[in-house]
Design an enzyme around this catalytic site. Structure first.
Site, short mmCIF file in Angstrom:
data_model
loop_
_atom_site.label_atom_id
_atom_site.label_comp_id
_atom_site.label_asym_id
_atom_site.label_seq_id
_atom_site.Cartn_x
_atom_site.Cartn_y
_atom_site.Cartn_z
N ARG A 270 -3.17 -0.50 5.67
CA ARG A 270 -3.78 -1.60 4.94
C ARG A 270 -2.87 -2.82 4.75
NH1 ARG A 270 -5.36 2.10 -0.04
NH2 ARG A 270 -3.36 2.98 0.66
N CYS B 176 0.87 -1.19 0.00
CA CYS B 176 0.00 0.00 0.00
C CYS B 176 0.90 1.23 0.00
CB CYS B 176 -0.99 -0.02 1.17
SG CYS B 176 -0.25 0.06 2.81
N ASP C 289 -7.99 4.13 1.36
CA ASP C 289 -7.03 4.37 2.44
C ASP C 289 -7.76 4.88 3.69
OD1 ASP C 289 -4.84 4.99 3.96
OD2 ASP C 289 -3.77 5.97 2.31
P1 4NP Z 1 -1.70 2.97 4.11
O1 4NP Z 1 -2.15 4.41 4.68
O2 4NP Z 1 -1.22 3.22 2.69
O3 4NP Z 1 -2.92 2.11 4.14
O4 4NP Z 1 -0.60 2.49 5.00
C1 4NP Z 1 -1.26 5.49 4.78
C2 4NP Z 1 -0.38 5.57 5.83
C3 4NP Z 1 0.49 6.66 5.93
C4 4NP Z 1 0.44 7.66 4.98
C5 4NP Z 1 -0.43 7.57 3.92
C6 4NP Z 1 -1.29 6.47 3.82
N1 4NP Z 1 1.32 8.78 5.09
O5 4NP Z 1 1.12 9.76 4.33
O6 4NP Z 1 2.23 8.78 5.94
#
Ligand code: 4NP
Length: 157
Positions: A13, A7, A123
Site C-alpha cells: 500500500r 503501512c 491490506d
Molecule cells: P503492506 O502489506 O502493509 O500493504 O505493505 C504487507 C506486506 C508484507 C507483509 C504484510 C503486509 N508481511 O508480512 O511481510
C-alpha cells in the site's frame, strides 16, 4: 511539505501511495518531499510487491526503484504529515515513535477523503490482484484530496 506514507510491510500500500502522490506533486510543480516506510521492518531493501508495480505501470507510474524501509522515530520529527493505511499502522507508529509521537501529524489517509469517518485501506497482501486495483483507485482519490487541501490553488489534477 514533507509527507510520509506508512503501512505494515512498505511493500503493497504505502509504495503505491508514495508513487501516486509524488507523481501528482511533480505534475503540479509543488516542492514537496514524499516518502514511505513500513512498521514491520521485515522486507528492508525489497522492491514493492509485483502487483503494486503492475497496477502502477498501468497508470504510467514506475515504482520499481522504491526500496522498502523501516519506520523510525526520527521520521516523526522529520516529516510534517504521516499518513497511515489502517488502525494497526497508527498504533505501530505511536509505539515506535515513543516520546516523539505527535498526534497532530498522524492520520488515516482516508480521513482526507472521508473526514472523520476513520475508514481504513485493507491490506491486499493476502488477497489477489484485484485487491491491488481497489487500493490504487482509493489512494488516487485520497492523494487528490491531499493536494486540494494543502495546495488549494493547484488546478492541474
Ligand atoms: P503492506 O502489506 O502493509 O500493504 O505493505 C504487507 C506486506 C508484507 C507483509 C504484510 C503486509 N508481511 O508480512 O511481510
Amino acid at each position: 511539505m514533507k509527507i510520509l506514507m506508512v503501512c505494515l510491510g512498505n511493500i503493497c500500500r504505502s509504495p503505491l501511495a508514495e508513487g501516486i502522490l509524488r507523481s501528482k506533486v511533480e505534475k503540479t510543480g509543488l516542492d514537496w518531499v514524499i516518502d514511505s516506510a513500513g512498521t514491520l521492518g521485515r522486507n528492508e531493501g525489497c522492491a514493492p510487491h509485483k502487483f503494486s508495480q503492475k497496477i502502477a505501470k498501468q497508470f504510467d507510474l514506475d515504482i520499481s526503484q522504491q526500496k522498502c524501509r523501516y519506520f523510525t522515530k526520527e521520521d516523526m520529527k522529520n516529516f510534517d504529515k504521516i499518513y497511515v493505511m489502517d488502525d494497526e499502522n497508527y498504533l505501530d507508529v505511536k509505539r515506535i515513535s515513543g516520546n516523539y509521537f505527535d498526534s497532530g501529524k498522524v492520520d488515516l489517509i482516508l480521513n482526507e477523503l472521508y473526514p472523520g469517518e476513520d475508514r481504513i485501506i485493507p491490506d491486499p497482501w493476502y488477497g489477489g490482484e484485484d485487491g491491488f486495483h481497489k487500493v490504487y483507485e482509493i489512494l488516487d482519490k485520497a492523494c487528490d484530496a491531499i493536494i486540494r487541501k494543502y495546495a488549494p490553488t493547484m488546478h492541474s489534477i
